[in-house]
Design a protein around this motif. Structure first.
Motif, short mmCIF file in Angstrom:
data_model
loop_
_atom_site.label_atom_id
_atom_site.label_comp_id
_atom_site.label_asym_id
_atom_site.label_seq_id
_atom_site.Cartn_x
_atom_site.Cartn_y
_atom_site.Cartn_z
N GLU A 187 -7.34 -31.71 -33.62
CA GLU A 187 -7.27 -31.50 -32.18
C GLU A 187 -5.84 -31.68 -31.67
N ARG A 188 -5.13 -32.66 -32.21
CA ARG A 188 -3.79 -32.95 -31.70
C ARG A 188 -2.69 -32.16 -32.43
N SER A 189 -2.94 -31.78 -33.66
CA SER A 189 -1.89 -31.13 -34.45
C SER A 189 -2.07 -29.63 -34.57
N GLY A 190 -3.28 -29.14 -34.37
CA GLY A 190 -3.53 -27.71 -34.42
C GLY A 190 -3.35 -27.11 -35.81
N GLU A 191 -2.85 -25.87 -35.84
CA GLU A 191 -2.75 -25.12 -37.09
C GLU A 191 -1.84 -25.80 -38.11
N LEU A 192 -0.89 -26.60 -37.63
CA LEU A 192 0.03 -27.30 -38.53
C LEU A 192 -0.72 -28.10 -39.59
N LEU A 193 -1.88 -28.67 -39.22
CA LEU A 193 -2.60 -29.58 -40.12
C LEU A 193 -2.96 -28.91 -41.44
#
Length: 508
Positions: A187-193
């Motif tokens: 939820e907080r990092s988005g696609e980066l995760l």
């Protein structure tokens, strides 16, 4: 933190407390001149040219220099979104650098940017004179498009949490709580995760090599940094320059093998500590070494049932007690502090010093904030690189094997499958081969009683990499260069300065 089998941190845990974090000041722009003769991309891929041919803009940053590089978010789609990597440079004191020495302190998730003072201390003056020392935070870490997950209070709760592994219901609760953590990360990092895996970070390193103006990579990696370096060598063997991999990981091991190896390593280190403690005048552990280990095991049991007061609003749970003990085993210089912590805990039912050690391990400050995102990044990277089984029967079988080799601490290295069972992005996995055919000589350094990266892993990594030689330090603690003896220092320095590697099997 969520249950996990790996405990890979910076080489000297005392420095986690001692390091001062310096921020960038008002920028002063400087010329960026690549090393003469360095190549640009040389990849033949036009889509990668914007990354390999970018020019870094260095600015004044305290007593050092800072810059940012741009890399693809997804290396399978270089024309898509991008992320930034933070770099911090100490220019060569000799004035005419032969190239750049990239450094990584481990983790995964440790910030090299914030650890640059550590590298300034452990890297010899001769090497600092010859090379620009360049710290970089891998993707997802602190200053480089960081992964973010939860607030500090939630990190406190997770670090203190004691899962119940005795029932299927307890395991299910652990899996769900770790799943909640992963969903918060998404939820907080988005696609980066989904793109903070080690192979992607290794590909980033090749961009850094090019934009720093180096034909080949020169690199010093500790702990997890050895896996990052080995992955680079496997992907780009023709661009390997002088690589030092200290405190080695074997990237072909599965999570169960890692857990068993580290549990045995910490058990052995704890046994050595107890023997040393009992030889002194003020040890709280009675009897022989086995009796001393039993007393520590009883402390873990005691804090599991009844956490100890700490003089704060936080109690010392068994999870925090183990983290405190483990933190002090990374360096023999921390053993007196462990004796102080155990004396208070065993004799006075006071968990305050063990809590301080645990906080240093997790990077928590006295004000309740965390200095970096190392804990979130740790889980994010590990869950992309490896996804162990979370089936109760598999975890119980693995736990039995771990307990057999580490009866005092094995419990804390078990049930790691719960960490990533509900991780919300697919696993990437590791490479098929780490042979790195055609690479220049690589120096793998192993310490015989290293708790976090057992010596056997250095032996196996040296065999995996076709051009590697093994340099052995006979001693205690995690990693060797900069904290062991002149024999190791001279061997590594000679290699970095001349390219002449020590003879395979050299022992210091």
């Amino acid at each position: 933190m969520p249950p996990r089998p790996a405990l890979l941190r910076c080489a000297l845990v005392a420095l986690v407390v001692a390091l001062g974090l310096t921020g960038c000041v008002s920028p002063k722009h400087q010329a960026s001149a690549p090393t003469a003769g360095a190549s640009s991309s040389s990849t033949g891929d036009a889509a990668l040219a914007p990354f390999y041919d970018q020019v870094l803009e260095w600015t004044t940053c305290g007593s050092e220099q800072c810059a940012e590089a741009t890399v693809p978010l997804d290396w399978a789609d270089p024309g898509g979104d991008t992320i930034t990597l933070a770099l911090r440079r100490i220019p060569a004191s000799g004035g005419s650098p032969v190239g750049s020495l990239l450094v990584n302190p481990g983790g995964p998730g440790r910030s090299a940017i914030d650890s640059i003072g550590y590298f300034r201390q452990v890297v010899s003056r001769e090497v600092l004179a010859a090379y620009d020392l360049v710290a970089f935070d891998p993707r997802g870490v602190q200053h480089s498009s960081p992964v973010t997950c939860v607030d500090p209070a939630e990190l406190d709760e997770m670090a203190a949490w004691v899962p119940d592994w005795s029932t299927d219901a307890g395991m299910a609760e652990a899996i769900e709580r770790n799943g909640d953590f992963g969903r918060a990360c998404l939820e907080r990092s988005g696609e980066l995760l989904g793109h903070v895996d080690t192979p992607s970070a290794a590909r980033d390193m090749d961009v850094l090599r090019a934009v720093l103006g180096d034909e080949a990579l020169t690199y010093l990696g500790f702990s997890y940094g050895t896996e990052l370096g080995a992955t680079y060598a496997a992907l780009f063997p023709e661009r390997v320059g002088r690589l030092v991999l200290d405190g080695a990981l074997d990237p072909t091991l599965d999570s169960g093998e890692v857990a068993a190896g580290q549990a045995a390593g910490f058990e052995s280190a704890l046994r050595a500590y107890v023997a040393d403690c009992q030889a002194g005048a003020s040890c709280p552990l009675d009897g022989d070494v086995d009796a001393g280990l039993t007393q520590i095991a009883r402390l873990f049991d005691r804090t599991r049932a009844n956490p100890l007061p700490t003089g704060t609003d936080r109690e010392l749970t068994s999870s925090l007690a183990f983290s405190g003990v483990a933190a002090a085993l990374y360096a023999q210089t921390s053993w007196p502090l462990l004796t102080q912590a155990l004396t208070k805990a065993i004799d006075a039912a006071d968990g305050s010093v063990l809590l301080q050690l645990a906080d240093s391990y997790y990077g928590r400050g006295p004000d309740g904030t965390y200095a970096t995102n190392q804990n979130e990044a740790f889980s994010a990277i590990l869950c992309l690189d490896d996804r162990p089984s979370a089936e109760p029967e598999d975890m119980r079988a693995d736990a039995a094997e771990v307990q057999a080799v580490a009866p005092t601490v094995g419990h804390f290295f078990s049930y790691g499958g719960a960490s990533c069972a509900q991780w919300p992005v697919p696993a990437v996995g590791s490479l098929e081969s780490y042979e790195a055919p055609g690479a220049a000589p690589i120096v793998v350094v192993g310490t015989t009683n290293d708790p976090a990266t057992p010596y056997a892993w250095a032996q196996s990594l040296a065999k995996l990499l076709s051009s590697a030689v093994l340099l052995t330090f006979e001693g205690e603690g995690h990693t060797a260069y900069g904290r062991s003896n002149e024999c190791v220092k001279d061997a590594v320095d000679t290699y970095l300065l001349t390219g002449v590697a020590p003879a395979d099997g050299t022992t210091c």
